[in-house]
Design a protein around this motif. Structure first.
Motif, PDB file in Angstrom:
ATOM      1  N   GLY A 154       1.771   4.898   0.741  1.00 15.16           N
ATOM      2  CA  GLY A 154       1.393   5.750   1.861  1.00 15.16           C
ATOM      3  C   GLY A 154       1.491   5.039   3.185  1.00 15.16           C
ATOM      4  N   THR A 155       1.213   3.730   3.192  1.00 13.58           N
ATOM      5  CA  THR A 155       1.297   2.929   4.420  1.00 13.58           C
ATOM      6  C   THR A 155       2.555   2.076   4.429  1.00 13.58           C
ATOM      7  N   ASP A 156       2.743   1.292   3.363  1.00 10.63           N
ATOM      8  CA  ASP A 156       3.909   0.406   3.269  1.00 10.63           C
ATOM      9  C   ASP A 156       5.118   1.097   2.648  1.00 10.63           C
ATOM     10  N   ALA A 191       0.835  -1.203   0.000  1.00  9.55           N
ATOM     11  CA  ALA A 191       0.000   0.000   0.000  1.00  9.55           C
ATOM     12  C   ALA A 191       0.866   1.248   0.000  1.00  9.55           C
ATOM     13  N   THR A 226       6.392   5.052   0.499  1.00 12.51           N
ATOM     14  CA  THR A 226       6.073   6.379  -0.039  1.00 12.51           C
ATOM     15  C   THR A 226       7.002   6.655  -1.203  1.00 12.51           C
ATOM     16  N   LYS A 281       8.624   1.585   4.387  1.00 19.31           N
ATOM     17  CA  LYS A 281       8.421   1.933   5.779  1.00 19.31           C
ATOM     18  C   LYS A 281       8.836   0.801   6.716  1.00 19.31           C
TER      19      LYS A 281
END
Length: 685
Positions: A530-532, A528, A534, A543
């Motif tokens: 934005g979550t996993d 994902a 950027t 991340k």
């Protein structure tokens, strides 16, 4: 190379009306007999498909009167394009594709077939074409007269440039017929027709057939080549041509076995060279034009290095040219390939061969160079463990010079060998895997840009000749994709996580290569944004939470592999690894040293060696960073690092040498080696 097979499909189109050729006039197709009812059947098959590219085979079966000269045209339904074609000449562009016969396959008897294949590009959809036109007649399931009179005639390669272009891509059948001691002496099985069929099925259009003749050649003055040797070579050539592979045949290791003595034994060397090529040319003089000859491999001359070697190279090339052309028959206009001295791409090596070819005034002559990358990168020496700006500039410069000297002057170029030096499927990597893939991708891109034909050096390290399967399917897929499109990458294909440390974000740089980045995947699951991860410009940040999840129990070594996908090409793999600082133990040896090593999930980037006074130690005395496989040889599964005799023999007796092993995870470990006579001791710091 084997692309990812998305599907296999075969489309047979109904009986169609075609034209019959009545005569040839001034090299063009003449009037068509109005009484000759014609029909044919077309089989279209996509044999391989990958993002942005595909391979297809087309077979035309003649159901009517014999055809002498044919053209098959079709329209693309989804904007596909032909990128290269074999066994036919692609003569159209845009939404229309057209394949014209060559002289050798222009005639199709009643009930017989002609086949050709091509690589293509696509995006969005890759729908099969549904309407083919043979010699202008729509494939409508009827027989009868053609709806339009065809123009043009049986096409042949009109120049070396056309023929060389049709050879792309090519592959060497290395370390076999060129092996000293016999065809299987260097570990490969006998060449089989199935091997050649496999290469063809994988998309290759030509083979370079290296042959060493000296061991099968009799004494002066006749220098007779043993008939069994000549016929074995002919058998392999026959198999290749029968399976729609062009062949480039040469004199291979003869170049350093006896040809290099030309400056010292001129008359005898020239007599033997001319006798060999006379016999080879006469044996193959009636062969089709799909067989070409290469003067010799990597010419070199004892005591005549640099500029002093160019006149000898020109003398050999001229003798080769004169002998082959003088035998007549098919050799009168057969494609001949001339190497530069050492097959080197330095300007001073290119210019003499360009001048010679221009002086021949023969449009069926081409040139060849070899390219294994910027040498310090290709063998990992002198602090070049990655494919960085200097290595990239070396490639770009070599190919630009070669283009400007040859291609820009109408002389086609074959990169007759390319790969990474010392690459093998056993033992540790000489060059880090992802960095090697970046070089392979860029090499093929630059070759396409400069309109070169490339022939990868395969001595069994890429295609397993026993199983006829790729030893590394992912690498094979990357290479095949690079024939037609670019693939993206990131700054490194590994992310190292300290086993016991806190996991933080990891940042990489995208190398888009003109493509759009489409995201990260773990197996079939997208990560994902934005979550996993950027994305800011070309800065990709994975991340900490995603890395923690992917690392799992954080066992040493690779925990997970993430794919970075782009709008074309093959996804880039990023391996998530857990590691600790490696531990080396004391050791004693004779002439060499085997160091017990706990790698703990890490891998050696490079090796540095110094004496106590700070001077360089090792065979490469001009640099502190010593060569992979020559001065250091890790065995990751066996838990050892070997300090080979080549390093030990190069260091001074009785003087301690500090070796520093730099690891990709970021750690550096010092180790002391001392040679006393034939005894070598190693002490961990």
């Amino acid at each position: 190379m084997r692309p990812t097979i998305v599907h296999r499909r075969r489309l047979r189109l109904g009986v169609i009306a075609t034209a019959a050729v009545a005569a040839l006039t001034a090299g063009l197709m003449g009037a068509v007999s109005a009484q000759a009812a014609q029909g044919c059947e077309v089989a279209y098959e996509v044999t391989g498909e990958w993002p942005g590219g595909f391979i297809a085979d087309v077979e035309v079966t003649n159901l009517g009167e014999p055809v002498d000269g044919w053209s098959l045209a079709w329209d693309w339904p989804d904007g596909q394009r032909v990128t290269s074609m074999w066994n036919a000449k692609h003569t159209a562009s845009g939404e229309t594709a057209e394949a014209e016969s060559y002289g050798y396959n222009a005639t199709i008897a009643t009930g017989a077939s002609a086949s050709f294949g091509f690589t293509g590009s696509w995006s969005g959809e890759n729908t099969d074409p549904t309407a083919f036109r043979l010699n202008g007649r729509l494939c409508d399931g009827t027989t009868g007269e053609p709806t339009e009179t065809p123009t043009g005639g049986p096409a042949e390669w009109d120049s070396a440039t056309e023929q060389v272009a049709a050879m792309e891509p090519g592959v060497n059948i290395g370390n076999t017929l060129d092996a000293l001691g016999g065809e299987t002496a260097w570990g490969n099985p006998l060449i089989t027709e199935e091997l050649l069929q496999t290469y063809k099925a994988e998309g290759y259009n030509s083979i370079r057939l290296p042959v060493t003749w000296d061991e099968f050649t009799g004494p002066a003055p006749d220098y007779t080549i043993a008939p069994e040797r000549m016929e074995r070579v002919a058998q392999v050539v026959d198999w290749a041509l029968e399976n729609d592979l062009q062949v480039m045949l040469n004199l291979h290791h003869d170049s350093w076995m006896w040809l290099d003595e030309l400056p010292n034994d001129h008359d005898n060397v020239m007599a033997k060279f001319e006798a060999m090529w006379t016999q080879i040319a006469e044996r193959f003089e009636d062969y089709p034009e799909g067989l070409s000859f290469e003067s010799n491999n990597e010419p070199q001359f004892a005591g005549a290095e640099n500029d002093a070697g160019d006149p000898y190279n020109e003398e050999l090339n001229q003798a080769f040219y004169d002998v082959v052309r003088g035998t007549g028959g098919g050799n009168a206009d057969r494609l001949l390939i001339l190497p530069t001295l050492n097959t080197n791409a330095a300007q001073e090596r290119l210019d003499p061969v360009r001048d010679m070819i221009q002086g021949l005034d023969d449009d069926m002559v081409g040139a060849t160079i070899h390219y294994y990358g910027f040498w310090p990168f290709s063998v990992n020496v002198a602090g070049y463990p990655t494919y960085e700006e200097v290595s990239q500039a070396d490639l770009e410069g070599a190919f630009q010079r070669t283009h400007d000297a040859f291609t820009a002057n109408g002389i086609p170029v074959i990169v007759g060998e390319w790969a990474i030096l010392n690459y093998g499927y056993t033992g540790p990597e000489v060059v880090e895997y992802g960095e090697m893939i970046k070089f392979f991708e860029d090499m093929q891109f630059q070759a396409r840009e400069q309109q070169f034909t490339t022939m990868i050096w395969d001595a069994g390290q890429f295609l397993n000749r026993g199983t006829l399967e790729w030893r590394d399917a992912y690498l094979a897929e990357r290479i095949a994709s690079s024939w037609t499109t670019r693939s993206g990458s990131t700054s490194f294909d590994r992310i190292y996580l300290e086993k016991a440390g806190a996991i933080g974000d990891a940042t990489q740089t995208l190398h888009r290569n003109g493509l759009d980045f489409e995201g990260l995947w773990h197996r079939d699951t997208p990560l994902a944004e934005g979550t996993d991860y950027t994305l800011s410009g070309d800065t990709l940040t994975i991340k900490a939470a995603a890395l923690t999840r992917l690392a799992g129990d954080r066992a040493y070594g690779t925990n997970a592999t993430v794919e970075a996908r782009f709008s074309a090409g093959v996804p880039w793999r990023i391996n998530i690894l857990s590691f600790d600082q490696p531990v080396l133990s004391n050791a004693t040896g004779t002439d060499s040293l085997v160091i017990p090593t706990q790698f703990k999930g890490d891998h050696i980037e490079q090796m540095e060696a110094h004496y106590a006074d700070g001077s360089n130690a090792g065979p490469a005395s001009w640099t502190p960073f010593q060569e992979s496989n020559v001065s250091w040889l890790p065995n990751y599964s066996g838990g050892t690092i070997t300090v080979p005799s080549s390093f030990v023999n190069a260091i001074r007796d009785g003087e301690p040498v500090t070796i520093t092993y730099h690891f990709w995870g970021g750690d550096s470990v010092d180790y002391t080696v001392v040679k006393n006579g034939t005894t070598v001791t190693g002490t961990a710091s």
